[in-house]
Design a protein around this motif. Structure first.
Motif, PDB file in Angstrom:
ATOM      1  N   GLN A  39       0.811  -1.214   0.000  1.00 49.28           N
ATOM      2  CA  GLN A  39       0.000   0.000   0.000  1.00 49.28           C
ATOM      3  C   GLN A  39       0.849   1.271   0.000  1.00 49.28           C
ATOM      4  O   GLN A  39       0.303   2.371   0.003  1.00 49.28           O
ATOM      5  N   SER A  40       2.183   1.107  -0.043  1.00 46.67           N
ATOM      6  CA  SER A  40       3.071   2.275   0.001  1.00 46.67           C
ATOM      7  C   SER A  40       3.987   2.392  -1.206  1.00 46.67           C
ATOM      8  O   SER A  40       4.347   3.513  -1.601  1.00 46.67           O
ATOM      9  N   ILE A  41       4.396   1.272  -1.787  1.00 51.11           N
ATOM     10  CA  ILE A  41       5.366   1.301  -2.884  1.00 51.11           C
ATOM     11  C   ILE A  41       4.710   0.718  -4.126  1.00 51.11           C
ATOM     12  O   ILE A  41       4.327  -0.461  -4.132  1.00 51.11           O
ATOM     13  N   PRO A  42       4.555   1.492  -5.189  1.00 49.33           N
ATOM     14  CA  PRO A  42       3.834   0.992  -6.364  1.00 49.33           C
ATOM     15  C   PRO A  42       4.633  -0.011  -7.186  1.00 49.33           C
ATOM     16  O   PRO A  42       5.864  -0.017  -7.176  1.00 49.33           O
ATOM     17  N   PHE A  43       3.897  -0.850  -7.876  1.00 52.39           N
ATOM     18  CA  PHE A  43       4.470  -1.658  -8.942  1.00 52.39           C
ATOM     19  C   PHE A  43       4.557  -0.765 -10.174  1.00 52.39           C
ATOM     20  O   PHE A  43       3.606  -0.051 -10.500  1.00 52.39           O
ATOM     21  N   GLU A  44       5.685  -0.793 -10.868  1.00 50.25           N
ATOM     22  CA  GLU A  44       5.797   0.018 -12.090  1.00 50.25           C
ATOM     23  C   GLU A  44       6.931  -0.486 -12.964  1.00 50.25           C
ATOM     24  O   GLU A  44       7.889  -1.082 -12.480  1.00 50.25           O
ATOM     25  N   ASN A  45       6.777  -0.238 -14.278  1.00 49.38           N
ATOM     26  CA  ASN A  45       7.780  -0.664 -15.256  1.00 49.38           C
ATOM     27  C   ASN A  45       8.352   0.521 -16.034  1.00 49.38           C
ATOM     28  O   ASN A  45       8.646   0.422 -17.222  1.00 49.38           O
ATOM     29  N   ALA A  63      17.351  -0.311  -3.087  1.00 51.23           N
ATOM     30  CA  ALA A  63      17.029   0.556  -1.949  1.00 51.23           C
ATOM     31  C   ALA A  63      17.120   2.029  -2.338  1.00 51.23           C
ATOM     32  O   ALA A  63      16.281   2.840  -1.914  1.00 51.23           O
ATOM     33  N   ASP A  64      18.125   2.391  -3.133  1.00 48.01           N
ATOM     34  CA  ASP A  64      18.234   3.776  -3.590  1.00 48.01           C
ATOM     35  C   ASP A  64      16.980   4.180  -4.358  1.00 48.01           C
ATOM     36  O   ASP A  64      16.466   5.294  -4.205  1.00 48.01           O
ATOM     37  N   LYS A  65      16.506   3.298  -5.198  1.00 50.11           N
ATOM     38  CA  LYS A  65      15.362   3.596  -6.063  1.00 50.11           C
ATOM     39  C   LYS A  65      14.047   3.615  -5.293  1.00 50.11           C
ATOM     40  O   LYS A  65      13.244   4.550  -5.427  1.00 50.11           O
ATOM     41  N   MET A  66      13.821   2.605  -4.460  1.00 48.77           N
ATOM     42  CA  MET A  66      12.496   2.393  -3.890  1.00 48.77           C
ATOM     43  C   MET A  66      12.344   2.840  -2.440  1.00 48.77           C
ATOM     44  O   MET A  66      11.223   3.067  -1.986  1.00 48.77           O
ATOM     45  N   VAL A  67      13.438   2.957  -1.716  1.00 49.85           N
ATOM     46  CA  VAL A  67      13.369   3.412  -0.325  1.00 49.85           C
ATOM     47  C   VAL A  67      13.757   4.887  -0.235  1.00 49.85           C
ATOM     48  O   VAL A  67      13.017   5.701   0.313  1.00 49.85           O
ATOM     49  N   ARG A  68      14.919   5.219  -0.778  1.00 50.20           N
ATOM     50  CA  ARG A  68      15.384   6.603  -0.695  1.00 50.20           C
ATOM     51  C   ARG A  68      14.868   7.467  -1.840  1.00 50.20           C
ATOM     52  O   ARG A  68      14.869   8.698  -1.734  1.00 50.20           O
ATOM     53  N   GLY A  69      14.440   6.853  -2.935  1.00 50.00           N
ATOM     54  CA  GLY A  69      13.876   7.591  -4.055  1.00 50.00           C
ATOM     55  C   GLY A  69      12.370   7.438  -4.119  1.00 50.00           C
ATOM     56  O   GLY A  69      11.780   6.568  -3.467  1.00 50.00           O
ATOM     57  N   ARG A  70      11.726   8.283  -4.912  1.00 47.81           N
ATOM     58  CA  ARG A  70      10.273   8.212  -5.103  1.00 47.81           C
ATOM     59  C   ARG A  70       9.987   7.353  -6.339  1.00 47.81           C
ATOM     60  O   ARG A  70       9.605   7.850  -7.386  1.00 47.81           O
ATOM     61  N   ARG A  71      10.193   6.034  -6.171  1.00 51.71           N
ATOM     62  CA  ARG A  71       9.972   5.109  -7.268  1.00 51.71           C
ATOM     63  C   ARG A  71       9.381   3.816  -6.731  1.00 51.71           C
ATOM     64  O   ARG A  71       9.443   3.507  -5.544  1.00 51.71           O
ATOM     65  N   GLY A  72       8.809   3.039  -7.647  1.00 49.10           N
ATOM     66  CA  GLY A  72       8.411   1.679  -7.362  1.00 49.10           C
ATOM     67  C   GLY A  72       9.320   0.741  -8.135  1.00 49.10           C
ATOM     68  O   GLY A  72      10.460   1.076  -8.440  1.00 49.10           O
ATOM     69  N   GLY A  73       8.798  -0.420  -8.480  1.00 46.59           N
ATOM     70  CA  GLY A  73       9.607  -1.377  -9.219  1.00 46.59           C
ATOM     71  C   GLY A  73       8.777  -2.561  -9.644  1.00 46.59           C
ATOM     72  O   GLY A  73       7.559  -2.615  -9.437  1.00 46.59           O
ATOM     73  N   ALA A 263       3.107   8.841  -6.162  1.00 47.08           N
ATOM     74  CA  ALA A 263       4.366   9.309  -5.569  1.00 47.08           C
ATOM     75  C   ALA A 263       5.570   8.789  -6.348  1.00 47.08           C
ATOM     76  O   ALA A 263       6.561   8.340  -5.770  1.00 47.08           O
ATOM     77  N   ILE A 264       5.489   8.876  -7.684  1.00 47.07           N
ATOM     78  CA  ILE A 264       6.580   8.454  -8.552  1.00 47.07           C
ATOM     79  C   ILE A 264       7.154   9.678  -9.252  1.00 47.07           C
ATOM     80  O   ILE A 264       6.424  10.448  -9.882  1.00 47.07           O
ATOM     81  N   ASP A 265       8.459   9.843  -9.138  1.00 46.96           N
ATOM     82  CA  ASP A 265       9.160  10.861  -9.917  1.00 46.96           C
ATOM     83  C   ASP A 265       9.713  10.188 -11.162  1.00 46.96           C
ATOM     84  O   ASP A 265      10.619   9.349 -11.078  1.00 46.96           O
TER      85      ASP A 265
END
Length: 274
Positions: A39-45, A63-73, A263-265
């Motif tokens: 419910q906090s980190i989106p799935f995205e391609n 971790a850089d991408k999904m924890v410290r950055g505004r990204r999913g995966g 919340a994706i940049d």
């Protein structure tokens, strides 16, 4: 990846998913962390579709991408991240791979990553998967018990065991779609190592026929429902399966939706394929 887990920032991960409490290795913590993650980190391609790159699976990069950055995966990144957090807490985690069955028009290779989680003192292991990314994705980890139903905020799931005399038993995750149980993916309990995941990640990101290269897909579970972007459409799905669809006017509006609702940049250099 395993060596880097010693440096994993568990506190940063817990802040990222908005989870607070005593991080102890029990079933309650496992289910709660799982739900907070999806419910906090989106799935995205975005990396695969808009950047045409292969996402790094090094834990530091994830971790850089999904924890410290505004990204999913995608599934590999999500479940690698969850596995690192669970191991840091004290769970034993094993990588498993699955074959997606939902909406498949032909038989697909095993390219999905999921997790077996052994909970100290629990009679059976759990299946965790924060990277399926659909409206029929688990909100919480479920016990590895044949036929036991799990109801999660209106979503209904069960695991079914399918013995095979010539090979390891198959297990299938099923979800209710409409009024019927529908296979989502099948898997065995054969352990996979980190090195086994890299070729799957490369295949999904580079094969011209891979669904990840065909269209933009972003999704996140909500307390009540699911929010999705497919291509240039924003779709809201309620727990009863009703859908509200809105066409996005252009890529500028798409960028605003990804920033405001997910919340994706979107990284510099992202371009819609010609």
């Amino acid at each position: 990846m395993a060596a880097a887990e010693h440096d994993f920032d568990l506190d940063g991960y817990l802040r990222r998913i908005g989870w607070a409490g005593d991080a102890v290795a029990d079933a309650v913590t496992l289910r709660s962390l799982h739900r907070a993650h999806v419910q906090s980190i989106p799935f995205e391609n975005v990396d695969v579709f808009l950047l045409r790159t292969v996402p790094s699976l090094a834990l530091s990069a994830v971790a850089d991408k999904m924890v410290r950055g505004r990204r999913g995966g995608a599934c590999y990144e999500h479940n690698i991240l969850l596995a690192a957090a669970l191991r840091a807490i004290g769970f034993r985690v094993t990588y498993l791979t699955g074959r997606v069955l939902a909406r498949a028009v032909t038989r697909l290779p095993r390219t999905h990553l999921l997790l077996r989680v052994d909970v100290p003192g629990a009679p059976v292991p759990y299946i965790a998967d924060v990277g399926f990314g659909s409206t029929t994705a688990l909100l919480e980890a479920i016990p590895l018990v044949d036929g036991a139903e799990s109801v999660q905020s209106g979503r209904r799931f069960r695991l079914r065991r399918r013995p095979r005399p010539e090979a390891s038993d198959l297990w299938a995750l099923q979800a209710v779609r409409g009024a019927a149980w529908d296979d989502q993916y099948e898997f065995t309990l054969e352990p996979f190592e980190e090195i086994d995941i890299f070729p799957m990640n490369w295949h999904v990101a580079t094969n011209p026929r891979s669904p990840a290269r065909q269209n933009l897909y972003v999704g996140i579970a909500r307390p009540r429902g699911h929010l999705i972007v497919i291509g240039m459409r924003l779709i809201e799905v309620t727990p009863d399966g009703a859908r509200r669809v809105r066409a996005l006017r252009d890529q500028r509006e798409l960028g605003r939706v990804l920033a405001d609702d997910f919340a994706i940049d979107v990284p510099a250099g992202a371009r819609w394929p010609a």
